[in-house]
Design a protein around this motif. Structure first.
Motif, PDB file in Angstrom:
ATOM      1  N   LEU A   1      -1.783   2.772   4.248  1.00  0.00           N
ATOM      2  CA  LEU A   1       0.036   2.031   4.191  1.00  0.00           C
ATOM      3  C   LEU A   1      -0.383   0.785   4.244  1.00  0.00           C
ATOM      4  O   LEU A   1      -0.043   0.422   4.577  1.00  0.00           O
ATOM      5  N   GLY A   2      -1.565  -0.405   4.652  1.00  0.00           N
ATOM      6  CA  GLY A   2      -1.538  -1.342   5.440  1.00  0.00           C
ATOM      7  C   GLY A   2      -1.786  -1.800   3.715  1.00  0.00           C
ATOM      8  O   GLY A   2      -1.780  -3.398   4.196  1.00  0.00           O
ATOM      9  N   ARG A   3      -2.552  -1.217   2.547  1.00  0.00           N
ATOM     10  CA  ARG A   3      -2.569  -1.907   1.709  1.00  0.00           C
ATOM     11  C   ARG A   3      -1.299  -2.129   0.554  1.00  0.00           C
ATOM     12  O   ARG A   3      -1.474  -2.128  -0.152  1.00  0.00           O
ATOM     13  N   VAL A   4      -0.289  -1.295   1.448  1.00  0.00           N
ATOM     14  CA  VAL A   4       0.611  -0.817  -0.253  1.00  0.00           C
ATOM     15  C   VAL A   4       2.137  -1.819   0.498  1.00  0.00           C
ATOM     16  O   VAL A   4       2.912  -2.240   1.526  1.00  0.00           O
TER      17      VAL A   4
ATOM     18  N   MET B   1       5.864  -1.521  10.359  1.00  0.00           N
ATOM     19  CA  MET B   1       6.284  -0.400   9.466  1.00  0.00           C
ATOM     20  C   MET B   1       4.937   0.424   8.893  1.00  0.00           C
ATOM     21  O   MET B   1       4.773   2.071   9.134  1.00  0.00           O
ATOM     22  N   ALA B   2       3.619   0.062   8.587  1.00  0.00           N
ATOM     23  CA  ALA B   2       2.769   0.888   8.348  1.00  0.00           C
ATOM     24  C   ALA B   2       2.263   1.579   9.620  1.00  0.00           C
ATOM     25  O   ALA B   2       1.439   2.406   9.788  1.00  0.00           O
ATOM     26  N   ARG B   3       2.136   0.813  10.634  1.00  0.00           N
ATOM     27  CA  ARG B   3       1.355   1.445  12.707  1.00  0.00           C
ATOM     28  C   ARG B   3       2.430   3.011  12.399  1.00  0.00           C
ATOM     29  O   ARG B   3       2.040   3.626  12.748  1.00  0.00           O
ATOM     30  N   GLU B   4       3.497   2.652  12.224  1.00  0.00           N
ATOM     31  CA  GLU B   4       4.484   3.639  12.944  1.00  0.00           C
ATOM     32  C   GLU B   4       4.976   4.879  11.956  1.00  0.00           C
ATOM     33  O   GLU B   4       4.200   6.198  11.985  1.00  0.00           O
TER      34      GLU B   4
END
Length: 713
Positions: free
Chosen positions: A616-619, A648-651
């Motif tokens: 998620l943190g890579r896209v 957004m990635a964390r959630e």
């Protein structure tokens, strides 16, 4: 004109008189309604009266009348029996005279209510103190000069309990109001003590009040999401004292469990201190003469693959060190003999045993002495283990550094990193993936997945398949026979997913989470289990294998075959020169899909979860929203579409945790697409369609033709 009738005057209430009465003229009334557990809590009440040397509330008494209805001078107490019993204890201990005066409310002789009525009313119409009032009262007492230990002693509780109530008293007054109105539970209020800033507490409350997830752990997570827990290996490596000395702020210790000693707020400072300490350690290792030193906070799974390890000899102990070691061993034996094996050591003995073990281990882990000639061609890895300890793994030779035979008279220069003085310089490299740029806020198109990310995801599937095949001898035998038949009967096996040499497949591109995945650990445990049993000599190995029972032979075969599993994505070479061709990559992935279906491998059940680190943190943001939309629907996606990418990635990680959603490279292709006659010119998968991206997920690949961008499906 008629006059209005006057309202009858209300009868005025007259309270009973208060007076002091000698204690020996008072006795317990038979009309006291408290008959059950009459001794319960008396010790606490007696402690409080002795501490104060006074009563907070007097006795309620009635005069005892004689047969003619006259007062006898004696009294009975129907309301105040517990206080009466405490005073009686004080008389027995000599702390209060038998005829000492006791403050009393003397009930009128013509009272309308009975003694039983008075006793019941006193025990019924009382309201327990709200916990919030207790928090504030403790706080006022401490601010007034009492220590937490004195407050704890006064109220017969622990100092930790008082400290917990004090931090609860310091939570935002707005949240106190919510708690007072039963808008949150005590456990939720406790969670807000994780961060002292009232504005932050109120911000988090606004975020969770309308949410279905209002668990205390979620509140703590939101309050501390921009911090690093003190148990993090970076914090352990640096040490809390060093971080504070560098000016780093620390959130106070959370008092409602023993998990953390606080959170470190300045993450950038922490990372800088870690980098500096690792660099200093690397410099010390480099001073030993190694050709290279590779530094990385997270060494990848199989980081030493393809390297040759050199061996050294452990430094001998001095006579003094041997005597010290023997002394420690005897002390350990003596302490062990004092306590049966079934009993735990006392705390001080347990601490001493830990110190002894640590010292003995230091003697056994002697520095290793290497041949200087080998040091000149070998290198070392420097990292930090999960306990925050510095880890130095020395003595690894890269293939390109292996010594080669030179032809006599050859004066050509050799490659090397030498300074102007001709001395070889140690090459120190510091790993870590570069930060990815934040995509434009108005970006709405879904770009292809970065090739590096696809390679990392397929590394997860490769190791998971290795674990699944290694645990299934029947499928391993089928895959092996399938490969051998194709080789024997000259079937084209280009791009096979099973390489039966067996050539161990190494996942060169991988995320930091692969080595800690359940399937990687399972493979390692199985491998270590077999390695312990295998004879070192080749002839002995043959005899050992020949004597194995069939079940063990099949299990070992499955394990060995599994190391040839290759489901990795590689960029195909369009010219089919070096590397894999487009055709070969498609065939490899099709066979990997078949193995995945045959073994029943489910990447979700295997333990893969989409996280900020591995996906998620890579896209891009559209990719994140697409994932949430697929798993939970458009409504959930809309809840986070306004957030910054990091938030957004964390959630999204939280939302997707238990949904079973997988990135496309980890989903096997449907069965109908998996056959020998599949159209090799089929369209590219959706996650690679369109313009290419480089390994870092933001820029286009300049010279990669669209047809070459093929990845695992």
């Amino acid at each position: 004109m008629a006059r209005a009738k006057k309202k009858p005057a209300l009868e005025m209430i007259q309270f009973s008189r208060a007076r002091d009465i000698p204690f020996n003229r008072i006795r317990l009334s038979n009309d006291n309604v408290r008959e059950t557990d009459i001794e319960a809590g008396l010790d606490d009440l007696a402690h409080d009266v002795e501490r104060r040397e006074d009563l907070i509330q007097g006795l309620n008494v009635r005069a005892i009348l004689d047969a003619e209805g006259n007062e006898t001078g004696d009294f009975e107490t129907p309301a105040g029996g517990r206080r009466y019993r405490v005073i009686a204890r004080l008389v027995e201990k000599g702390r209060f005279p038998d005829d000492g005066l006791v403050p009393c409310i003397v009930k009128k002789t013509d009272a309308k209510t009975s003694a039983v009525d008075d006793s019941l009313a006193e025990n019924t119409f009382r309201l327990a103190l709200h916990p919030l009032d207790q928090f504030k009262a403790f706080n006022r007492m401490v601010e007034g000069g009492m220590s937490t230990d004195e407050v704890a002693s006064a109220y017969l509780t622990t100092q930790r309990y008082v400290e917990q109530r004090l931090v609860l008293a310091k939570v935002s007054p707005k949240l106190h109001e919510v708690y007072a109105e039963n808008g949150m539970t005590l456990r939720m209020l406790e969670a807000f003590t994780a961060h002292p800033d009232h504005a932050r507490q109120e911000q988090v409350w606004e975020a969770v009040r309308q949410s279905h997830n209002r668990e205390p752990w979620r509140i703590r997570e939101l309050l501390t999401q921009t911090t690093v827990p003190s148990s993090d290996k970076r914090a352990l490596f640096i040490g809390l004292d060093a971080y504070i000395a560098a000016g780093g702020p620390v959130l106070p210790r959370y008092l409602f469990d023993d998990d953390e000693d606080g959170w470190l707020e300045d993450v950038s400072l922490l990372d800088r201190l870690v980098a500096e300490k690792l660099k200093a350690a690397a410099d010390e290792v480099a001073a030993e003469g190694w050709k290279w030193v590779e530094v990385d906070l997270e060494l990848p799974y199989g980081y030493d693959y393809g390297l040759r390890g050199i061996t050294g000899t452990a430094a001998e102990l001095t006579a003094k060190e041997r005597r010290e070691r023997e002394k420690l061993r005897k002390e350990r034996e003596r302490l062990e003999a004092q306590y049966p094996a079934s009993e735990e050591f006392p705390e001080d003995i347990d601490q001493r045993m830990g110190e002894i073990e640590k010292h003995i281990e230091a003697f056994e882990r002697r520095p290793v002495i290497y041949d200087p000639a080998e040091i000149g061609i070998a290198g070392a890895f420097v990292s930090v283990d999960e306990d925050g300890e510095l880890m130095v793994d020395r003595g690894w030779v890269r293939p390109e550094d292996e010594p080669v035979k030179t032809v006599e008279g050859d004066t050509s220069e050799t490659d090397g990193d030498e300074g102007g003085d001709g001395v070889q310089r140690t090459v120190i490299t510091i790993g870590g993936q570069p930060a990815e740029p934040e995509p434009d806020e108005d970006e709405v198109t879904i770009k292809p997945l970065p090739e590096r990310l696809v390679a990392e995801l397929t590394a997860h599937r490769t190791v998971a398949l290795r674990d699944a095949v290694g645990a299934n001898p029947h499928i391993a035998m089928t895959a092996l026979l399938h490969k051998l038949v194709r080789d024997t009967f000259n079937r084209n096996a280009t791009g096979a997913a099973l390489q039966v040499l067996v050539r161990k497949v190494y996942c060169s591109d991988q995320g930091i989470d692969l080595k800690n995945s359940p399937y990687a650990k399972s493979v390692d445990e199985r491998h270590e289990g077999w390695a312990v049993d295998l004879p070192a000599d080749d002839d002995a190995l043959w005899d050992w294998l020949d004597a194995l029972d069939d079940a063990s032979r099949m299990a070992l075969l499955a394990h060995c075959v599994s190391f040839g599993i290759n489901a990795l994505y590689e960029r195909p070479n369009p010219h089919s020169a070096m590397g894999i061709s487009e055709y070969g990559l498609r065939r490899r992935m099709a066979e990997a899909d078949r193995l995945q279906r045959t073994t029943g491998l489910d990447m979700v059940e295997a333990g893969f979860r989409p996280t900020v680190a591995n996906y998620l943190g890579r896209v891009t943001k559209p990719r994140i929203l697409e994932a949430v939309n697929e798993a939970l629907g458009e409504e959930k996606a809309r809840l986070i579409d306004h957030l910054k990418k990091d938030d957004m990635a964390r959630e999204a990680e939280r939302l997707l945790a238990d949904t079973g959603w997988l990135p496309e490279p980890l989903r096997p292709e449907p069965i109908e697409a998996d056959n020998a006659t599949a159209d090799l010119e089929a369209d590219l998968p959706a996650f690679l369609a369109g313009d290419g991206e480089d390994d870092e997920g933001g820029e286009e690949v300049a010279d990669a033709p669209e047809a070459a961008m093929i990845a695992a499906e």
